[in-house]
Design an enzyme around this catalytic site. Structure first.
Site, PDB file in Angstrom:
ATOM      1  N   ASP A  81       0.860  -1.189   0.000  1.00  0.00           N
ATOM      2  CA  ASP A  81       0.000   0.000   0.000  1.00  0.00           C
ATOM      3  C   ASP A  81       0.890   1.230   0.000  1.00  0.00           C
ATOM      4  O   ASP A  81       2.106   1.151   0.213  1.00  0.00           O
ATOM      5  CB  ASP A  81      -0.938   0.001   1.212  1.00  0.00           C
ATOM      6  CG  ASP A  81      -2.157   0.915   1.026  1.00  0.00           C
ATOM      7  OD1 ASP A  81      -2.294   1.513  -0.067  1.00  0.00           O
ATOM      8  OD2 ASP A  81      -2.961   1.029   1.965  1.00  0.00           O
ATOM      9  N   LYS A  82       0.264   2.376  -0.280  1.00  0.00           N
ATOM     10  CA  LYS A  82       0.950   3.653  -0.151  1.00  0.00           C
ATOM     11  C   LYS A  82       0.063   4.587   0.654  1.00  0.00           C
ATOM     12  O   LYS A  82      -1.166   4.391   0.752  1.00  0.00           O
ATOM     13  CB  LYS A  82       1.292   4.262  -1.505  1.00  0.00           C
ATOM     14  CG  LYS A  82       0.140   4.472  -2.489  1.00  0.00           C
ATOM     15  CD  LYS A  82      -0.725   5.674  -2.275  1.00  0.00           C
ATOM     16  CE  LYS A  82      -0.014   6.990  -2.478  1.00  0.00           C
ATOM     17  NZ  LYS A  82      -1.029   8.130  -2.419  1.00  0.00           N
ATOM     18  N   HIS A  83       0.680   5.592   1.252  1.00  0.00           N
ATOM     19  CA  HIS A  83      -0.089   6.585   2.007  1.00  0.00           C
ATOM     20  C   HIS A  83       0.534   7.945   1.760  1.00  0.00           C
ATOM     21  O   HIS A  83       1.755   8.095   1.774  1.00  0.00           O
ATOM     22  CB  HIS A  83      -0.070   6.276   3.502  1.00  0.00           C
ATOM     23  CG  HIS A  83      -0.864   7.262   4.319  1.00  0.00           C
ATOM     24  ND1 HIS A  83      -2.241   7.216   4.403  1.00  0.00           N
ATOM     25  CD2 HIS A  83      -0.474   8.331   5.050  1.00  0.00           C
ATOM     26  CE1 HIS A  83      -2.662   8.215   5.174  1.00  0.00           C
ATOM     27  NE2 HIS A  83      -1.613   8.900   5.573  1.00  0.00           N
ATOM     28  N   SER A  84      -0.313   8.923   1.525  1.00  0.00           N
ATOM     29  CA  SER A  84       0.134  10.297   1.337  1.00  0.00           C
ATOM     30  C   SER A  84      -0.250  11.124   2.548  1.00  0.00           C
ATOM     31  O   SER A  84      -1.332  10.942   3.120  1.00  0.00           O
ATOM     32  CB  SER A  84      -0.499  10.891   0.076  1.00  0.00           C
ATOM     33  OG  SER A  84      -0.281  12.289   0.021  1.00  0.00           O
ATOM     34  N   THR A 121      -9.621  10.454  -0.739  1.00  0.00           N
ATOM     35  CA  THR A 121      -9.833   9.422  -1.753  1.00  0.00           C
ATOM     36  C   THR A 121     -11.261   8.886  -1.728  1.00  0.00           C
ATOM     37  O   THR A 121     -11.871   8.639  -2.773  1.00  0.00           O
ATOM     38  CB  THR A 121      -8.823   8.280  -1.555  1.00  0.00           C
ATOM     39  OG1 THR A 121      -7.500   8.809  -1.709  1.00  0.00           O
ATOM     40  CG2 THR A 121      -9.034   7.168  -2.560  1.00  0.00           C
ATOM     41  N   SER A 184      -0.940   6.992  14.401  1.00  0.00           N
ATOM     42  CA  SER A 184      -2.263   7.060  13.789  1.00  0.00           C
ATOM     43  C   SER A 184      -2.232   6.485  12.378  1.00  0.00           C
ATOM     44  O   SER A 184      -3.063   5.648  12.011  1.00  0.00           O
ATOM     45  CB  SER A 184      -2.750   8.508  13.764  1.00  0.00           C
ATOM     46  OG  SER A 184      -4.011   8.609  13.142  1.00  0.00           O
TER      47      SER A 184
END
Length: 437
Positions: A81-84, A121, A184
């Site tokens: 996965d990726k997270h911004s 998103t 978090s």
């Protein structure tokens, strides 16, 4: 140990033990810590910080406060996965998920809604009629092996301790704590059962972290804690001194996503960021050994049409139309007022307040000032010129999409106030500053 003693330990600048942190997380979920006690400990952490070991313990305890997905024996590829950290116009997850799925990875992305000036998103996907971001964990586990990617909203079953802690941080001026931001983000991401994670940490006047030093501190914290928790993780620090892509606004960003996947239009900066993040995901997931081969695989996923096909299958499986790619204008909302925003002088464009552009989308109705507020999916900006563009007086800078003429006029003024046009070309900002991990 009673809550007061745990609070006192951190108030006095000492490290919390594993048992103390685990008791605190239990207190978040069973209400044995009052709101005042949670707020006091959050402030003590904000002021005195935490060691990497403390943050790892907090992250894992918050992850384990709910269900943790387990893919062992059900998938024949890595779970990534990726997270911004958030910006304006950042629709990368929508295009990246089907691309990495086409390359043999699996991406169960638990996404969020818009927060402040940053778009969400989930809000973008919910502009697609019928698409349901509310799915049970059993449904996600059923769909991922066949689809390759599933993008849904946060589940009450995943990291419930984080929801209560975040709500209290939000009203106690402790949101900016790097240890608490780290725990978090990672408690939710690690509950997905990941093998690898890539972080996109934004820097600049459209980001939460405005400076390279602040962004590096957060990136180092996330990488160290995630790796300490057993998930291979890398952070890329990328530029957010202008809108990412050519659109900002929910339905407009979905249209840009479809144009990107089908090859109709790929904005260069957006394309580069997507390829960089995707390549790192494939390398950390063990599918490729070097960036060149990973990027070639991602580009093949686009040019072959496989990524677009996977996105269409995901939309259909989650309740959306089966022919969204063929007829997007039939399904996605359009604004009644669409007007060009034109340059008031000749010169080179630079953006000085990208947060202001994000807030202009919010004030158009494309975001929320409080959680229960409904959003207008159609509003926002399109045809956005990138920084360093040379324009003549009267040239189009962007196009505003609004519910009425008054809203369009206000948004136009806000757009123009967020940029400058100078005689000399501004210095180019590096799109990728550096990576960590």
């Amino acid at each position: 140990m009673i809550p007061q003693e745990i609070i006192k330990t951190k108030r006095n600048g000492k490290a919390l033990s594993q048992a103390e942190i685990q008791q605190f997380v239990r207190g978040l979920t069973d209400d044995s810590f009052s709101e005042g006690q949670v707020a006091a400990l959050a402030m003590a952490i904000y002021l005195n910080g935490m060691s990497v070991d403390e943050i790892v313990t907090l992250t894992l305890a918050m992850r384990d406060s709910g269900t943790v997905l387990n893919w062992q024996g059900t998938l024949n590829g890595p779970v990534v996965d990726k997270h911004s950290t958030g910006g304006v116009g950042d629709k990368v997850t929508l295009m990246l998920a089907p691309m990495v799925a086409a390359c043999g990875a699996y991406m169960p992305s638990i996404a969020g809604r818009g927060l402040g000036h940053t778009g969400g998103t989930v809000d973008k996907l919910e502009t697609i009629p019928g698409y349901s971001c509310t799915q049970s964990l059993s449904k996600i586990q059923q769909l991922l092996p066949t689809l390759g990617c599933v993008i849904v909203g946060q589940s009450s079953e995943l990291a419930p301790a984080d929801r209560r802690l975040y709500a209290i941080r939000d009203v106690t001026a402790t949101v900016e704590s790097i240890p608490l931001i780290t725990a978090s983000i990672l408690s939710k991401k690690l509950s997905e059962g990941l093998d690898a994670l890539v972080m996109d940490v934004k820097i600049g006047n459209g980001a939460i972290m405005r400076t390279v030093d602040d962004a590096s501190a957060l990136a180092n914290s996330i990488v160290n804690v995630a790796n300490g928790a057993g998930v291979r993780t890398r952070a890329l620090l990328t530029d957010m001194n202008q809108i990412l892509g050519a659109t900002a606004g929910n339905a407009l960003e979905v249209i840009e996503t479809l144009d990107y996947l089908t090859g109709k239009y790929r904005e260069p900066r957006l394309h580069q960021v997507t390829l960089e993040l995707g390549a790192n995901m494939l390398i950390l997931g063990g599918l490729h050994q070097d960036k060149a081969s990973a990027i070639a695989a991602l580009e093949h996923s686009l040019n072959s049409g496989k990524a677009a096909e996977i996105f269409a299958n995901m939309v259909s499986a989650l309740g959306g139309p089966t022919d969204l790619l063929e007829k997007p204008q039939h399904y996605l909302a359009s604004a009644p007022v669409v007007q060009d925003i034109v340059a008031t002088q000749s010169g080179y464009v630079s953006y000085t307040d990208t947060v202001g552009l994000g807030m202009a989308v919010v004030r158009l109705g494309g975001g929320r000032s409080h959680p229960s507020q409904q959003i207008d999916p159609a509003v926002g900006f399109s045809h956005i010129l990138p920084a360093q563009s040379k324009v003549q007086h009267g040239d189009r800078l962007a196009r505003v999409h609004a519910a009425n003429a008054d809203a369009a006029a206000i948004a136009t003024a806000e757009y123009l106030a967020a940029l400058t046009i100078t005689d000399q070309a501004p210095a180019a900002m590096p799109l990728l500053h550096h990576s960590i991990g």
